[in-house]
Design a protein around this motif. Structure first.
Motif, PDB file in Angstrom:
ATOM      1  N   GLY A 230       0.840  -1.300  -0.087  1.00 31.09           N
ATOM      2  CA  GLY A 230      -0.398  -0.191   0.000  1.00 31.09           C
ATOM      3  C   GLY A 230       0.595   1.214  -0.188  1.00 31.09           C
ATOM      4  O   GLY A 230       2.109   1.114  -0.338  1.00 31.09           O
ATOM      5  N   PHE A 231       0.158   2.269   0.515  1.00 22.19           N
ATOM      6  CA  PHE A 231       1.101   3.668   0.422  1.00 22.19           C
ATOM      7  C   PHE A 231       0.226   4.404   1.588  1.00 22.19           C
ATOM      8  O   PHE A 231      -0.904   4.098   2.277  1.00 22.19           O
ATOM      9  CB  PHE A 231       0.672   4.668  -0.743  1.00 22.19           C
ATOM     10  CG  PHE A 231      -0.701   5.060  -1.430  1.00 22.19           C
ATOM     11  CD1 PHE A 231      -1.115   6.217  -0.577  1.00 22.19           C
ATOM     12  CD2 PHE A 231      -1.355   4.133  -2.164  1.00 22.19           C
ATOM     13  CE1 PHE A 231      -2.642   5.956  -1.624  1.00 22.19           C
ATOM     14  CE2 PHE A 231      -2.572   4.230  -2.869  1.00 22.19           C
ATOM     15  CZ  PHE A 231      -3.033   5.141  -2.265  1.00 22.19           C
ATOM     16  N   ARG A 232       1.475   5.177   2.152  1.00 19.26           N
ATOM     17  CA  ARG A 232       1.184   5.904   3.074  1.00 19.26           C
ATOM     18  C   ARG A 232       1.447   7.448   2.217  1.00 19.26           C
ATOM     19  O   ARG A 232       2.048   8.447   2.298  1.00 19.26           O
ATOM     20  CB  ARG A 232       1.906   5.957   4.032  1.00 19.26           C
ATOM     21  CG  ARG A 232       0.864   4.692   4.487  1.00 19.26           C
ATOM     22  CD  ARG A 232       2.022   4.169   6.244  1.00 19.26           C
ATOM     23  NE  ARG A 232       3.417   4.227   5.760  1.00 19.26           N
ATOM     24  CZ  ARG A 232       4.040   4.639   6.613  1.00 19.26           C
ATOM     25  NH1 ARG A 232       4.127   5.630   7.367  1.00 19.26           N
ATOM     26  NH2 ARG A 232       5.717   4.190   5.720  1.00 19.26           N
ATOM     27  N   ILE A 233      -0.256   8.807   3.241  1.00 19.36           N
ATOM     28  CA  ILE A 233       0.268  10.188   2.210  1.00 19.36           C
ATOM     29  C   ILE A 233      -0.426  10.496   3.925  1.00 19.36           C
ATOM     30  O   ILE A 233      -1.302  10.321   4.201  1.00 19.36           O
ATOM     31  CB  ILE A 233      -0.689  10.580   1.045  1.00 19.36           C
ATOM     32  CG1 ILE A 233      -1.505  10.105   1.515  1.00 19.36           C
ATOM     33  CG2 ILE A 233       0.268   9.997   0.218  1.00 19.36           C
ATOM     34  CD1 ILE A 233      -3.104  10.564   0.222  1.00 19.36           C
ATOM     35  N   GLY A 234      -1.113  11.728   3.493  1.00 21.36           N
ATOM     36  CA  GLY A 234      -1.128  12.915   4.940  1.00 21.36           C
ATOM     37  C   GLY A 234      -1.147  14.228   4.831  1.00 21.36           C
ATOM     38  O   GLY A 234      -0.385  14.827   3.825  1.00 21.36           O
ATOM     39  N   CYS A 235      -1.479  15.248   5.721  1.00 22.64           N
ATOM     40  CA  CYS A 235      -1.124  16.064   5.172  1.00 22.64           C
ATOM     41  C   CYS A 235      -1.891  17.107   7.038  1.00 22.64           C
ATOM     42  O   CYS A 235      -2.372  16.402   7.800  1.00 22.64           O
ATOM     43  CB  CYS A 235      -2.186  17.231   4.635  1.00 22.64           C
ATOM     44  SG  CYS A 235      -4.292  17.132   4.624  1.00 22.64           S
ATOM     45  N   THR A 236      -1.447  18.539   6.801  1.00 26.54           N
ATOM     46  CA  THR A 236      -1.330  19.196   8.199  1.00 26.54           C
ATOM     47  C   THR A 236      -2.762  20.539   7.595  1.00 26.54           C
ATOM     48  O   THR A 236      -2.449  21.353   6.659  1.00 26.54           O
ATOM     49  CB  THR A 236      -0.797  19.626   8.318  1.00 26.54           C
ATOM     50  OG1 THR A 236       0.253  18.863   9.130  1.00 26.54           O
ATOM     51  CG2 THR A 236      -0.462  21.068   9.928  1.00 26.54           C
ATOM     52  N   VAL A 237      -3.474  20.381   8.593  1.00 27.24           N
ATOM     53  CA  VAL A 237      -4.474  21.966   7.723  1.00 27.24           C
ATOM     54  C   VAL A 237      -4.678  22.636   9.488  1.00 27.24           C
ATOM     55  O   VAL A 237      -4.777  22.550  10.076  1.00 27.24           O
ATOM     56  CB  VAL A 237      -5.965  21.298   8.185  1.00 27.24           C
ATOM     57  CG1 VAL A 237      -7.121  22.761   7.519  1.00 27.24           C
ATOM     58  CG2 VAL A 237      -5.595  20.714   6.787  1.00 27.24           C
ATOM     59  N   ASP A 238      -4.419  24.161   8.857  1.00 26.95           N
ATOM     60  CA  ASP A 238      -4.442  25.078   9.822  1.00 26.95           C
ATOM     61  C   ASP A 238      -5.290  26.178   9.474  1.00 26.95           C
ATOM     62  O   ASP A 238      -5.478  26.319   8.941  1.00 26.95           O
ATOM     63  CB  ASP A 238      -3.508  26.011   9.333  1.00 26.95           C
ATOM     64  CG  ASP A 238      -2.146  25.398  10.318  1.00 26.95           C
ATOM     65  OD1 ASP A 238      -2.097  24.767  11.808  1.00 26.95           O
ATOM     66  OD2 ASP A 238      -0.941  25.060   9.780  1.00 26.95           O
ATOM     67  N   GLY A 239      -5.797  26.511  10.778  1.00 30.83           N
ATOM     68  CA  GLY A 239      -7.527  26.739  10.567  1.00 30.83           C
ATOM     69  C   GLY A 239      -8.048  27.163  12.376  1.00 30.83           C
ATOM     70  O   GLY A 239      -7.089  27.391  13.256  1.00 30.83           O
ATOM     71  N   PRO A 240      -8.596  27.678  12.412  1.00 32.97           N
ATOM     72  CA  PRO A 240      -9.720  28.346  13.455  1.00 32.97           C
ATOM     73  C   PRO A 240      -9.429  27.104  14.873  1.00 32.97           C
ATOM     74  O   PRO A 240      -9.384  27.615  16.123  1.00 32.97           O
ATOM     75  CB  PRO A 240     -11.031  28.565  13.199  1.00 32.97           C
ATOM     76  CG  PRO A 240     -11.028  28.261  11.861  1.00 32.97           C
ATOM     77  CD  PRO A 240      -9.802  27.688  11.635  1.00 32.97           C
ATOM     78  N   VAL A 241      -9.937  26.151  14.841  1.00 33.56           N
ATOM     79  CA  VAL A 241      -8.914  24.749  15.596  1.00 33.56           C
ATOM     80  C   VAL A 241      -7.398  24.622  16.038  1.00 33.56           C
ATOM     81  O   VAL A 241      -7.103  24.649  17.116  1.00 33.56           O
ATOM     82  CB  VAL A 241     -10.245  24.090  15.315  1.00 33.56           C
ATOM     83  CG1 VAL A 241      -8.489  22.823  16.159  1.00 33.56           C
ATOM     84  CG2 VAL A 241     -11.098  23.522  15.294  1.00 33.56           C
ATOM     85  N   GLY A 242      -6.553  25.622  15.174  1.00 35.47           N
ATOM     86  CA  GLY A 242      -4.980  25.090  15.144  1.00 35.47           C
ATOM     87  C   GLY A 242      -4.481  24.330  14.138  1.00 35.47           C
ATOM     88  O   GLY A 242      -4.926  24.537  12.956  1.00 35.47           O
ATOM     89  N   ARG A 243      -3.775  23.680  14.325  1.00 32.32           N
ATOM     90  CA  ARG A 243      -2.986  22.727  13.470  1.00 32.32           C
ATOM     91  C   ARG A 243      -3.990  21.133  13.920  1.00 32.32           C
ATOM     92  O   ARG A 243      -3.403  21.149  14.754  1.00 32.32           O
ATOM     93  CB  ARG A 243      -1.347  22.461  14.436  1.00 32.32           C
ATOM     94  CG  ARG A 243      -0.619  21.985  13.127  1.00 32.32           C
ATOM     95  CD  ARG A 243       0.753  21.679  13.891  1.00 32.32           C
ATOM     96  NE  ARG A 243       1.346  20.022  13.281  1.00 32.32           N
ATOM     97  CZ  ARG A 243       2.342  20.612  12.184  1.00 32.32           C
ATOM     98  NH1 ARG A 243       2.649  21.765  11.563  1.00 32.32           N
ATOM     99  NH2 ARG A 243       3.259  19.772  11.547  1.00 32.32           N
ATOM    100  N   VAL A 244      -4.243  21.249  12.819  1.00 28.23           N
ATOM    101  CA  VAL A 244      -4.538  20.000  13.008  1.00 28.23           C
ATOM    102  C   VAL A 244      -4.182  18.860  11.344  1.00 28.23           C
ATOM    103  O   VAL A 244      -3.978  19.231  10.275  1.00 28.23           O
ATOM    104  CB  VAL A 244      -6.418  19.682  12.437  1.00 28.23           C
ATOM    105  CG1 VAL A 244      -7.470  18.736  12.268  1.00 28.23           C
ATOM    106  CG2 VAL A 244      -7.313  20.476  13.683  1.00 28.23           C
TER     107      VAL A 244
END
Length: 500
Positions: free
Chosen positions: A89-103
């Motif tokens: 398989g494969f593995r990917i991901g991301c970070t999203v910044d916004g009102p909640v902070g870093r997710v």
């Protein structure tokens, strides 16, 4: 640059194990370009982002990876060996910044022998908000556990193994406890950022062969890298739909516009080129569009390949003359020879009946009006219902008008990309989250080969336009370039060199 914006944005892309990438982390700013030699993984990085975006929009996994050349197996890192059960398989991901902070969102996908999501983790505010794992390979589900912080620390339930669990949380979490509300806020932040993506891949050969109004954008995903027709989204989000107001820049008259829309119903139009009203789960219409005009304006939403550019120019030229003037000014800088105007006109009625019949096939393939044929009279009825084919022309002043089909490949790509940067989701074949006010969203334009077919002057002008449009925080750009010098010295443009 508006760095204090609360609008959710993907600020990091992780390619833990994807194609040629292993353990790669790409920081993403408002304007990020990837450069590097052939085979360095520039396009692969955009494909990984697109997979996340389409999963975040509620699309099933099989449909998403089907559009990658070679399918899911092509996403597995080269040289990756199967485990004792034959799984890879494969593995990917991301970070999203916004009102909640870093997710942070991370995803593990099994590509062989069966395609499924086998693991997902959502982390925010120092808490593990969601974790899923495959516990029973015989069932098409994963066991999920999400943060509750109530009498029971976590809630456990099965989720389908072909969907992004984060996008399903609003349908499963009650929001009664503080922990549950945190889970919902973090999931919403991630989904809003991932849904606000338009993949643009203008294809001059297709643009020259179109010349028609096109059809309503198909029920497809983000599309561009996969060469699908557009960026429309639906999936698990049902009929709710609204679009974000467009970005703004220093070009005269390029103000942003946008208004919140009602959840579960129909979003109203938010000013020229802003959010378009679409009939949603609640029915009804709001804003400046009528029910009778809905299909007509679907035809005026730009698809990924920009094959329906004339129809979109016909719409935008009427709806906002100020922004259209900005577009003409940009095209004037990029094209050889004088440019006094740009408009869409009805194509000359010189086509033979045979040519009109031949046009039926691509129209049907794009989901256009008259594409569905029921019986022998279907084609005739469809042809009668279609509006006259449109043609975009440049006003060359004393030299007369010239169809844009006669422009060079670089000029055509510049025109299409400039239009995308100057507009918003209401003019693009995409469907961002309608539940969130447009002022709290920003569109991300993804363009593989940003400078493809362009000379240095054209590419530089396009990047300068991107900088101006990103200054107000409504538009972000993630693309690839062959020549990194086109962005040299431009403020806020981040160039990441791969394979160095």
């Amino acid at each position: 640059m508006n760095t204090d914006s609360v609008r959710p944005a993907v600020t990091e892309l992780r390619l833990s194990a994807f194609k040629a990438h292993r353990g790669v982390v790409l920081p993403l700013g408002p304007l990020t370009l990837l450069s590097g030699g052939s085979g360095s993984g520039k396009s692969s990085a955009l494909q990984a982002y697109e997979i996340l975006a389409r999963l975040g929009s509620g699309e099933p996994l099989a449909r998403v990876v089907r559009e990658v050349a070679g399918g899911a197996s092509a996403c597995v890192p080269a040289g990756s060996r199967p485990d004792a059960q034959g799984r890879r398989g494969f593995r990917i991901g991301c970070t999203v910044d916004g009102p909640v902070g870093r997710v942070e969102l991370d995803l593990a996908v099994q590509a062989e022998p069966e395609l499924r999501i086998v693991g997902e983790r959502l982390i925010g505010c120092g808490e593990t908000l969601l974790v899923t794992a495959l516990t029973d390979p015989t069932r098409p589900a994963v066991q999920a556990a999400w943060h509750t912080a109530g009498a029971t620390p976590v809630t456990r339930a099965p989720l389908p193994d072909d969907r992004l669990g984060t996008s399903l949380l609003p349908l499963r979490v009650a929001g009664k406890t503080t922990g549950q509300r945190l889970v919902l806020a973090a999931a919403e932040q991630v989904v809003v950022a991932l849904r606000s993506v338009f993949v643009c891949d203008p294809r001059p050969e297709v643009m020259r062969g179109a010349g028609g109004t096109g059809g309503a954008s198909g029920a497809n995903g983000v599309g561009g890298v996969s060469e699908r027709g557009g960026a429309g989204r639906g999936g698990a989000h049902g009929g709710r739909s609204a679009s974000v107001g467009s970005g703004a820049g220093k070009y005269p008259g390029a103000e942003g516009a946008g208004r919140p829309t009602a959840t579960g119903g129909t979003g109203g139009s938010a000013g020229p080129w802003g959010a378009r009203a679409r009939q949603g789960a609640g029915g009804g219409s709001a804003g400046g569009w009528s029910h009778d005009a809905d299909r007509e304006h679907d035809e005026g939403r730009l698809r990924s390949a920009c094959d329906n550019l004339p129809a979109v120019l016909a719409r935008t030229g009427q709806e906002c003359t100020r922004r259209h003037a900005v577009l003409v000014a940009a095209v004037r800088e990029a094209c050889a020879g004088p440019v006094d105007g740009l408009r869409a006109v009805a194509r000359r009625q010189a086509a033979t009946a045979g040519e009109e019949d031949a046009a039926e096939v691509p129209a049907a393939a794009r989901g256009g009006t008259g594409g569905a044929r029921r019986g022998t009279g279907g084609a005739r009825r469809g042809a009668a219902e279609r509006k006259p084919a449109m043609q975009a022309v440049l006003d060359r002043g004393a030299l007369g008008e010239m169809p844009i089909e006669q422009l060079g490949d670089g000029e055509l790509r510049f025109l299409a990309l400039a239009l995308v940067l100057l507009t918003g989701p209401g003019v693009l074949a995409m469907d961002p989250a309608g539940e969130i006010p447009s002022a709290h969203q920003q569109m991300t334009v993804m363009a593989d080969g940003m400078d493809r077919c362009m000379d240095h002057r054209q590419a530089r002008e396009l990047m300068s336009l991107a900088v101006r449009m990103a200054e107000r925080g409504h538009v972000r750009l993630f693309g690839t370039v062959r020549d990194a010098s086109v962005a040299e010295g431009l403020p806020e443009v981040q160039v990441l060199h791969l394979g160095a």
